[in-house]
Design a protein around this motif. Sequence first.
Motif, PDB file in Angstrom:
ATOM      1  N   ILE A 171       1.054  -1.068  -0.027  1.00  0.00           N
ATOM      2  CA  ILE A 171      -0.091   0.018   0.069  1.00  0.00           C
ATOM      3  C   ILE A 171       0.832   1.406   0.043  1.00  0.00           C
ATOM      4  N   SER A 172       2.114   1.273   0.709  1.00  0.00           N
ATOM      5  CA  SER A 172       2.922   2.501   1.056  1.00  0.00           C
ATOM      6  C   SER A 172       3.658   2.626  -0.669  1.00  0.00           C
ATOM      7  N   LYS A 173       3.951   1.465  -1.383  1.00  0.00           N
ATOM      8  CA  LYS A 173       4.632   1.615  -2.687  1.00  0.00           C
ATOM      9  C   LYS A 173       3.539   2.182  -3.563  1.00  0.00           C
ATOM     10  N   LEU A 174       2.301   1.627  -3.487  1.00  0.00           N
ATOM     11  CA  LEU A 174       1.019   2.213  -4.353  1.00  0.00           C
ATOM     12  C   LEU A 174       1.163   3.625  -4.156  1.00  0.00           C
ATOM     13  N   CYS A 175       0.874   4.393  -2.897  1.00  0.00           N
ATOM     14  CA  CYS A 175       0.872   5.864  -2.642  1.00  0.00           C
ATOM     15  C   CYS A 175       1.866   6.325  -3.229  1.00  0.00           C
TER      16      CYS A 175
END
Length: 371
Positions: free
Chosen positions: A42-46
């Motif tokens: 999720i952090s990488k997506l953001c």
Amino acid sequence: MEHIRFVGLDIHKQRISVAVAESGRSGSVEYLGEIANDADAISKLCDRLRRSSKRLTFCYEAGPCGYGVHRQLTSLGHRCDVVAPSLDSEEARRSGEDEPPRRHHARPPQSGRRVDARVGARSDHEAMRDLVRLRSVVRQVVTRARQHLQGFLLRHGRKHERGTAWRMAYRRWLSTLAFEHPAQQIAFQDYVDAVMDAERRLQQVEEQILSLLPEWNQRPVVDALQAMRGIALINAVVLVADVGDFTRFSNPRQLMAYFGWSLASNRVARPSGAAASPRPATPMPGSALVEGAWAYRMRPRIGRHKVDRIEALPKVVRDIGWKAQVRLCTRYRRLSARGENANVVVAAIAREMVGFIWSIACTVQSAPKAA
């Protein structure tokens, strides 16, 4: 004009499907694929989506995975709306859309979309709601265990002719039963033990709820709702734990629809020819309301136990509770005199109870906090 990138998520146990739409676009929504349902992904997506310096707004439908994704996204500085599933599906049906949830949520939010207001930081309220849900599960275990025992007795022609099941007389009668074959006696005793164990477990859960109640920030609302006839302590906790902030509903009809007691779902209240709503009542508070509605078959009065419980409440709350008694007891008698089925009458009373519950809860929750 600020550019916003709307990100729709379809969250499952292992994977999250992602779709994106830019602000100002009225055309298609771009589907980006799936990512793993974990914090790193999720952090990488953001990081990938905000490279264009556009503000991100996330949206997904509330489900069994809880609010962990919401908490992570808000901690990263992004806006994240969690949409109530029943209301969001209604919006999609009205608009004639037939598309995956991820695409629907990626569209710029409509003014009528309602966000699940129970979302937030981990709190005492969420913890209490989990405990109340556990009680609901244990009650189902008790019901099933009793049904299994009664089914066994029915197969063997053992019937209790007097009184109501599961009262003291019924339990004494159970202790007198004996069966000729050892296997049958073993089965009977095991059924009885299963009922006793489930009832003991339910009592323990309710004791835990009562022990934690003084520390709960919603205790004033729980106390106030007991001004209503038919709502005792545990049922008040069930209602407050499920709803949370009653003031998020601008009028009592919205709360009625939330519980499933909308005008269209009530055969007594709705106009002739109106279609019935297919959505059932919210299970836990719905059953609590039905249980409480039966109390209005009696004449209006405030018993001794109720006087002790409500004497410390504000006068405005006590007045609402008494007004509810007078109105609902009268309505119960009138509907019964018309020959309506008892279950239909109880459903109509339960629906109107919600209006008084909303009034009491909003009075307490909107009152200024003591310094």
